[in-house]
Design a protein around this motif. Sequence first.
Motif, PDB file in Angstrom:
ATOM      1  N   PHE A  51       0.833  -1.202   0.000  1.00 48.91           N
ATOM      2  CA  PHE A  51       0.000   0.000   0.000  1.00 48.91           C
ATOM      3  C   PHE A  51       0.871   1.257   0.000  1.00 48.91           C
ATOM      4  O   PHE A  51       0.650   2.184  -0.770  1.00 48.91           O
ATOM      5  CB  PHE A  51      -0.930  -0.027   1.216  1.00 48.91           C
ATOM      6  CG  PHE A  51      -1.763   1.207   1.400  1.00 48.91           C
ATOM      7  CD1 PHE A  51      -2.836   1.472   0.568  1.00 48.91           C
ATOM      8  CD2 PHE A  51      -1.490   2.098   2.422  1.00 48.91           C
ATOM      9  CE1 PHE A  51      -3.614   2.609   0.738  1.00 48.91           C
ATOM     10  CE2 PHE A  51      -2.256   3.229   2.609  1.00 48.91           C
ATOM     11  CZ  PHE A  51      -3.320   3.483   1.763  1.00 48.91           C
ATOM     12  N   LEU A  52       1.886   1.265   0.870  1.00 42.93           N
ATOM     13  CA  LEU A  52       2.782   2.417   0.934  1.00 42.93           C
ATOM     14  C   LEU A  52       3.489   2.652  -0.398  1.00 42.93           C
ATOM     15  O   LEU A  52       3.662   3.787  -0.828  1.00 42.93           O
ATOM     16  CB  LEU A  52       3.826   2.227   2.044  1.00 42.93           C
ATOM     17  CG  LEU A  52       3.312   2.291   3.468  1.00 42.93           C
ATOM     18  CD1 LEU A  52       4.438   1.965   4.441  1.00 42.93           C
ATOM     19  CD2 LEU A  52       2.712   3.647   3.774  1.00 42.93           C
ATOM     20  N   ASP A  53       3.891   1.566  -1.036  1.00 40.34           N
ATOM     21  CA  ASP A  53       4.594   1.694  -2.302  1.00 40.34           C
ATOM     22  C   ASP A  53       3.701   2.309  -3.379  1.00 40.34           C
ATOM     23  O   ASP A  53       4.178   3.012  -4.261  1.00 40.34           O
ATOM     24  CB  ASP A  53       5.117   0.328  -2.761  1.00 40.34           C
ATOM     25  CG  ASP A  53       6.267   0.449  -3.723  1.00 40.34           C
ATOM     26  OD1 ASP A  53       7.102   1.356  -3.549  1.00 40.34           O
ATOM     27  OD2 ASP A  53       6.341  -0.369  -4.649  1.00 40.34           O
ATOM     28  N   ARG A  54       2.422   2.072  -3.292  1.00 38.97           N
ATOM     29  CA  ARG A  54       1.491   2.590  -4.303  1.00 38.97           C
ATOM     30  C   ARG A  54       1.090   4.040  -4.063  1.00 38.97           C
ATOM     31  O   ARG A  54       0.767   4.748  -5.010  1.00 38.97           O
ATOM     32  CB  ARG A  54       0.248   1.719  -4.369  1.00 38.97           C
ATOM     33  CG  ARG A  54       0.556   0.332  -4.928  1.00 38.97           C
ATOM     34  CD  ARG A  54      -0.654  -0.545  -4.962  1.00 38.97           C
ATOM     35  NE  ARG A  54      -1.827   0.127  -5.459  1.00 38.97           N
ATOM     36  CZ  ARG A  54      -2.419  -0.135  -6.612  1.00 38.97           C
ATOM     37  NH1 ARG A  54      -1.936  -1.065  -7.383  1.00 38.97           N
ATOM     38  NH2 ARG A  54      -3.508   0.510  -6.967  1.00 38.97           N
ATOM     39  N   ILE A  55       1.101   4.516  -2.808  1.00 35.12           N
ATOM     40  CA  ILE A  55       0.590   5.860  -2.544  1.00 35.12           C
ATOM     41  C   ILE A  55       1.649   6.875  -2.131  1.00 35.12           C
ATOM     42  O   ILE A  55       1.426   8.067  -2.256  1.00 35.12           O
ATOM     43  CB  ILE A  55      -0.519   5.843  -1.469  1.00 35.12           C
ATOM     44  CG1 ILE A  55       0.035   5.390  -0.139  1.00 35.12           C
ATOM     45  CG2 ILE A  55      -1.700   5.019  -1.908  1.00 35.12           C
ATOM     46  CD1 ILE A  55      -0.805   5.817   1.038  1.00 35.12           C
ATOM     47  N   CYS A  56       2.796   6.433  -1.633  1.00 43.77           N
ATOM     48  CA  CYS A  56       3.783   7.370  -1.070  1.00 43.77           C
ATOM     49  C   CYS A  56       4.654   8.027  -2.126  1.00 43.77           C
ATOM     50  O   CYS A  56       5.073   7.389  -3.081  1.00 43.77           O
ATOM     51  CB  CYS A  56       4.686   6.651  -0.081  1.00 43.77           C
ATOM     52  SG  CYS A  56       3.850   6.225   1.430  1.00 43.77           S
ATOM     53  N   THR A  57       4.928   9.299  -1.902  1.00 42.92           N
ATOM     54  CA  THR A  57       5.885  10.037  -2.726  1.00 42.92           C
ATOM     55  C   THR A  57       7.072  10.496  -1.895  1.00 42.92           C
ATOM     56  O   THR A  57       8.098  10.867  -2.445  1.00 42.92           O
ATOM     57  CB  THR A  57       5.218  11.264  -3.374  1.00 42.92           C
ATOM     58  OG1 THR A  57       4.699  12.109  -2.348  1.00 42.92           O
ATOM     59  CG2 THR A  57       4.101  10.842  -4.316  1.00 42.92           C
ATOM     60  N   GLU A  72      12.804  11.213  -0.575  1.00 42.64           N
ATOM     61  CA  GLU A  72      11.819  11.509  -1.618  1.00 42.64           C
ATOM     62  C   GLU A  72      11.780  10.337  -2.581  1.00 42.64           C
ATOM     63  O   GLU A  72      12.770  10.039  -3.235  1.00 42.64           O
ATOM     64  CB  GLU A  72      12.194  12.780  -2.369  1.00 42.64           C
ATOM     65  CG  GLU A  72      12.010  14.027  -1.538  1.00 42.64           C
ATOM     66  CD  GLU A  72      12.228  15.294  -2.347  1.00 42.64           C
ATOM     67  OE1 GLU A  72      11.843  15.321  -3.537  1.00 42.64           O
ATOM     68  OE2 GLU A  72      12.773  16.235  -1.770  1.00 42.64           O
ATOM     69  N   GLY A  73      10.651   9.665  -2.642  1.00 45.72           N
ATOM     70  CA  GLY A  73      10.483   8.521  -3.526  1.00 45.72           C
ATOM     71  C   GLY A  73       9.518   7.520  -2.937  1.00 45.72           C
ATOM     72  O   GLY A  73       8.950   7.729  -1.865  1.00 45.72           O
ATOM     73  N   THR A  74       9.356   6.409  -3.634  1.00 47.34           N
ATOM     74  CA  THR A  74       8.439   5.363  -3.188  1.00 47.34           C
ATOM     75  C   THR A  74       9.081   4.513  -2.095  1.00 47.34           C
ATOM     76  O   THR A  74      10.280   4.621  -1.830  1.00 47.34           O
ATOM     77  CB  THR A  74       8.050   4.447  -4.352  1.00 47.34           C
ATOM     78  OG1 THR A  74       9.216   3.750  -4.781  1.00 47.34           O
ATOM     79  CG2 THR A  74       7.442   5.226  -5.499  1.00 47.34           C
ATOM     80  N   TYR A  75       8.285   3.639  -1.510  1.00 46.18           N
ATOM     81  CA  TYR A  75       8.811   2.778  -0.453  1.00 46.18           C
ATOM     82  C   TYR A  75       9.866   1.813  -0.986  1.00 46.18           C
ATOM     83  O   TYR A  75      10.885   1.585  -0.343  1.00 46.18           O
ATOM     84  CB  TYR A  75       7.674   2.009   0.237  1.00 46.18           C
ATOM     85  CG  TYR A  75       8.179   1.226   1.405  1.00 46.18           C
ATOM     86  CD1 TYR A  75       8.428   1.852   2.619  1.00 46.18           C
ATOM     87  CD2 TYR A  75       8.457  -0.125   1.296  1.00 46.18           C
ATOM     88  CE1 TYR A  75       8.931   1.149   3.695  1.00 46.18           C
ATOM     89  CE2 TYR A  75       8.957  -0.838   2.364  1.00 46.18           C
ATOM     90  CZ  TYR A  75       9.190  -0.196   3.562  1.00 46.18           C
ATOM     91  OH  TYR A  75       9.707  -0.894   4.610  1.00 46.18           O
ATOM     92  N   SER A  76       9.664   1.261  -2.173  1.00 45.97           N
ATOM     93  CA  SER A  76      10.649   0.346  -2.764  1.00 45.97           C
ATOM     94  C   SER A  76      11.971   1.058  -3.010  1.00 45.97           C
ATOM     95  O   SER A  76      13.046   0.495  -2.767  1.00 45.97           O
ATOM     96  CB  SER A  76      10.140  -0.237  -4.074  1.00 45.97           C
ATOM     97  OG  SER A  76       9.025  -1.051  -3.847  1.00 45.97           O
ATOM     98  N   GLU A  77      11.903   2.287  -3.490  1.00 45.18           N
ATOM     99  CA  GLU A  77      13.119   3.075  -3.705  1.00 45.18           C
ATOM    100  C   GLU A  77      13.819   3.357  -2.380  1.00 45.18           C
ATOM    101  O   GLU A  77      15.047   3.327  -2.304  1.00 45.18           O
ATOM    102  CB  GLU A  77      12.787   4.377  -4.416  1.00 45.18           C
ATOM    103  CG  GLU A  77      12.283   4.191  -5.821  1.00 45.18           C
ATOM    104  CD  GLU A  77      11.678   5.444  -6.414  1.00 45.18           C
ATOM    105  OE1 GLU A  77      11.472   5.453  -7.635  1.00 45.18           O
ATOM    106  OE2 GLU A  77      11.403   6.412  -5.666  1.00 45.18           O
TER     107      GLU A  77
END
Length: 101
Positions: A51-57, A72-77
């Motif tokens: 979920f975090l990976d899909r919505i977080c910036t 600054e970036g997605t959870y995977s990054e």
Amino acid sequence: MHLALTLKAEANVLLLDEPTNDIDVNTLRALEEGLENFAGCAVVISHDRWFLDRICTHILSFEGNSEVVYYEGTYSEYEEYKRKQSGYEEPKRVRYRKLID
């Protein structure tokens, strides 16, 4: 229902603590779409990495030893960044000597 009313009321900050707990897939999808279209800032606390990976910036991570990391970036990054910072290497397969010849 309260979240939907809040989104409609044009608030500019949302504080969400574990918003994906105990909701079905359709409600989860609606929540994601609502957050993607939200014009303000949403502070989300969640263990749901997908979920975090899909919505977080942006990520604000509270690490051990009272360290706070802003990324600054997605959870995977962010996970990849943390691996590089810590010098993490993938585990290597251990080869054992045969006991019986």
